[in-house]
Scaffold this active site. Structure first.
Site, PDB file in Angstrom:
ATOM      1  N   LYS A  45      23.930  66.067  47.152  1.00  0.00           N
ATOM      2  CA  LYS A  45      25.105  65.989  47.906  1.00  0.00           C
ATOM      3  C   LYS A  45      25.796  67.353  47.450  1.00  0.00           C
ATOM      4  CE  LYS A  45      27.776  62.092  47.934  1.00  0.00           C
ATOM      5  NZ  LYS A  45      28.685  61.153  47.407  1.00  0.00           N
ATOM      6  N   HIS A  92      10.330  78.215  48.983  1.00  0.00           N
ATOM      7  CA  HIS A  92       9.500  76.929  49.649  1.00  0.00           C
ATOM      8  C   HIS A  92       8.058  77.231  48.972  1.00  0.00           C
ATOM      9  CE1 HIS A  92       7.868  73.866  52.414  1.00  0.00           C
ATOM     10  NE2 HIS A  92       6.933  74.557  52.454  1.00  0.00           N
TER      11      HIS A  92
END
Length: 123
Positions: A45, A92
């Site tokens: 969040k 990534h």
């Protein structure tokens, strides 16, 4: 780290807060021969305040959360905005990339919290 969503609303007012959330299976668990619903989840969040969407709260639970918080804590202390996060190149495959690709990506105010904005490249 930083403010919870509830504390940010109390401090800045609900109309001045934008919250970005994500929940997913960490890529670490990708090759596991387990039903996707059974794989451990990571939840994130970002709590942003003001028209420039300064990041005032960043929360994560899941694998590698401790390592992610250290670097993002520095960014928050430097006044990072959602645009600063959006302008980062995602590494990534990592869970941390979710913080810099959190939807919607690149649609908010394009204001940097940095003293010298990295959003337009080096001077």
């Amino acid at each position: 780290i930083g403010l919870t969503e509830k504390k940010a609303i109390k401090k800045y007012g609900e109309e001045n807060i934008k919250v970005y959330k994500s929940k997913f299976s960490n890529l670490y668990y990708g090759p596991w021969k387990v039903d996707p619903s059974e794989k451990p989840k990571t939840a994130m969040k970002l709590v942003c305040a003001g028209t420039n969407e300064q990041v005032v709260g960043l929360h994560v639970i899941g694998m590698g959360a401790d390592e992610m918080l250290q670097g993002f804590g520095i960014a928050m202390k430097m006044g990072a905005t959602k645009a600063d996060f959006d302008s980062c190149v995602a590494i990534h495959p990592t869970a941390a990339e979710e913080f810099v690709t959190m939807f919607p990506w690149g649609l908010g105010s394009q204001e940097s919290g940095a003293k010298v904005s990295p959003l337009n490249g080096a001077a």
